[in-house]
Write an enzyme that holds these catalytic residues in place. Structure first.
Site, PDB file in Angstrom:
ATOM      1  CB  SER A  39      -0.893   0.019   1.243  1.00  0.00           C
ATOM      2  OG  SER A  39      -1.431   1.332   1.403  1.00  0.00           O
ATOM      3  CG  HIS A  47      -3.599  -1.782  -1.932  1.00  0.00           C
ATOM      4  ND1 HIS A  47      -4.633  -2.612  -2.329  1.00  0.00           N
ATOM      5  CD2 HIS A  47      -4.081  -1.049  -0.899  1.00  0.00           C
ATOM      6  CE1 HIS A  47      -5.688  -2.395  -1.563  1.00  0.00           C
ATOM      7  NE2 HIS A  47      -5.388  -1.470  -0.694  1.00  0.00           N
ATOM      8  CG  ASP A  95      -5.068   1.957   0.669  1.00  0.00           C
ATOM      9  OD1 ASP A  95      -4.028   1.647   1.265  1.00  0.00           O
ATOM     10  OD2 ASP A  95      -5.983   1.147   0.402  1.00  0.00           O
ATOM     11  CG  MET A 142      -8.700   6.483   1.902  1.00  0.00           C
ATOM     12  SD  MET A 142      -7.910   6.527   3.536  1.00  0.00           S
ATOM     13  CE  MET A 142      -7.033   4.951   3.505  1.00  0.00           C
ATOM     14  CG  HIS A 180      -9.086  -0.417  -1.131  1.00  0.00           C
ATOM     15  ND1 HIS A 180      -8.564  -0.615   0.125  1.00  0.00           N
ATOM     16  CD2 HIS A 180     -10.430  -0.539  -0.991  1.00  0.00           C
ATOM     17  CE1 HIS A 180      -9.541  -0.831   0.984  1.00  0.00           C
ATOM     18  NE2 HIS A 180     -10.699  -0.794   0.324  1.00  0.00           N
ATOM     19  CG  MET A 198     -11.328   2.443   1.348  1.00  0.00           C
ATOM     20  SD  MET A 198      -9.828   2.437   2.340  1.00  0.00           S
ATOM     21  CE  MET A 198      -8.618   2.709   1.042  1.00  0.00           C
ATOM     22  CG  MET A 217     -11.663  -3.499   4.304  1.00  0.00           C
ATOM     23  SD  MET A 217     -10.104  -2.876   3.690  1.00  0.00           S
ATOM     24  CE  MET A 217      -9.482  -1.998   5.111  1.00  0.00           C
ATOM     25  CG  ASP A 262      -6.230  -3.487   2.429  1.00  0.00           C
ATOM     26  OD1 ASP A 262      -6.936  -2.680   1.792  1.00  0.00           O
ATOM     27  OD2 ASP A 262      -5.134  -3.191   2.946  1.00  0.00           O
TER      28      ASP A 262
HETATM   29  C1  DX5 Z   1      -6.727   0.992   5.106  1.00  0.00           C
HETATM   30  C2  DX5 Z   1      -6.156   0.594   3.734  1.00  0.00           C
HETATM   31  C3  DX5 Z   1      -5.025  -0.400   3.846  1.00  0.00           C
HETATM   32  C4  DX5 Z   1      -3.844   0.132   4.677  1.00  0.00           C
HETATM   33  C5  DX5 Z   1      -2.820  -0.972   4.867  1.00  0.00           C
HETATM   34  O1  DX5 Z   1      -7.916   1.710   4.920  1.00  0.00           O
HETATM   35  O2  DX5 Z   1      -7.150   0.025   2.931  1.00  0.00           O
HETATM   36  O3  DX5 Z   1      -4.583  -0.742   2.536  1.00  0.00           O
HETATM   37  O4  DX5 Z   1      -3.229   1.210   3.992  1.00  0.00           O
HETATM   38  O5  DX5 Z   1      -1.788  -0.453   5.701  1.00  0.00           O
HETATM   39  P1  DX5 Z   1      -1.208  -1.382   6.893  1.00  0.00           P
HETATM   40  O6  DX5 Z   1      -0.622  -2.598   6.218  1.00  0.00           O
HETATM   41  O7  DX5 Z   1      -0.173  -0.517   7.565  1.00  0.00           O
HETATM   42  O8  DX5 Z   1      -2.373  -1.739   7.770  1.00  0.00           O
HETATM   43 ZN    ZN Z   2      -6.436  -0.798   0.991  1.00  0.00          ZN
END
Ligand code: DX5
Ligand code: ZN
Length: 214
Positions: free
Chosen positions: A6, A31, A33, A35, A64, A66, A135, A171
């Site tokens: 990520s 990956h 993320d 948001m 991903h 979110m 998750m 994840d």
């Molecule tokens: C959280 C993300 C994950 C996160 C993973 O909302 O979807 O991908 O960044 O980071 P770690 O491995 O540090 O939990």
């Molecule tokens: Zn993620």
């Protein structure tokens, strides 16, 4: 096992350098993320940033989302260069239609399940997905603590999928310490942010994850 690091835990001031480092270390996926500050209490980056990096990397862009109502941006993320586009079951009203549209646009389609969401939401879209993202933390931040309920959920999702060629990704809070049990439960893609980028050199850290997941 595929490791999908990520970028949220990488040097956010040098994504191009982070992507180069990942390729040099032997990674094949990355990956993203995304948001929006509404579906989750945090804001990161969007399609414009991904587009800017697409031309500089041959990694598989595992995106991903979110975000609320992700169906508004499917074509945008395709145009930005997403290879896998994952939407949250909790953020989409017409899930089968959104998954079909992701595939129609030429991307692989994924569904993400928050920790409290039961695998049963997958029942009528098992043939519409290329990946189920489970998750193992509540979404929004890296560096959180892994939820042990994830192990049973991975087994349940893998059982629902039967022999389908569908990835099961975990994840959040994934480390070499839980990677083995996760892959034995049926996960074949692991996301790691803090436990990966926090332990350079990356090639050696990848080897540690791979050994743990055997
Ligand atoms: C959280 C993300 C994950 C996160 C993973 O909302 O979807 O991908 O960044 O980071 P770690 O491995 O540090 O939990
Ligand atoms: Zn993620």
């Amino acid at each position: 096992m595929i490791l999908s690091p990520s970028l949220l835990s990488a040097d956010c001031g040098d994504f191009a350098g982070a992507l180069r480092d990942l390729e040099a270390a032997g990674l094949r996926w990355v990956h993203w993320d995304v948001m929006d500050g509404r579906f989750v209490p945090n804001i990161t980056f969007g399609q414009h940033v991904i587009r800017g990096l697409r031309g500089r990397s041959s990694l598989f862009f595992d995106v991903h989302l979110m975000i609320e109502e992700p169906e508004r941006y499917l074509a945008d993320f395709r145009e930005a260069g997403a290879d896998m586009l994952v939407v949250h079951a909790e953020a989409v009203r017409h899930l089968q239609r959104v998954l079909a549209e992701i595939r129609r646009l030429g991307m692989r389609a994924g569904i993400a399940l928050n920790p409290a969401t039961a695998p049963e939401v997958l029942e009528y879209v098992l043939d519409d997905v290329d990946m189920v993202l489970i998750m193992s933390v509540n979404p929004g931040f890296g560096g959180q603590k892994f939820l042990p309920s994830t192990f049973g959920k991975v087994r349940a999702v893998r059982a629902m999928l039967g022999g389908r060629a569908c990835h099961v990704q975990v994840d959040g809070g994934v480390t070499p310490e839980n990677a083995g049990e996760l892959t034995r439960a049926g996960a074949d893609v692991l996301v790691s942010g803090s436990s990966f980028f926090g332990h350079p050199p990356l090639a050696e850290r990848l080897a540690v994850f791979r050994a743990a997941a055997e």
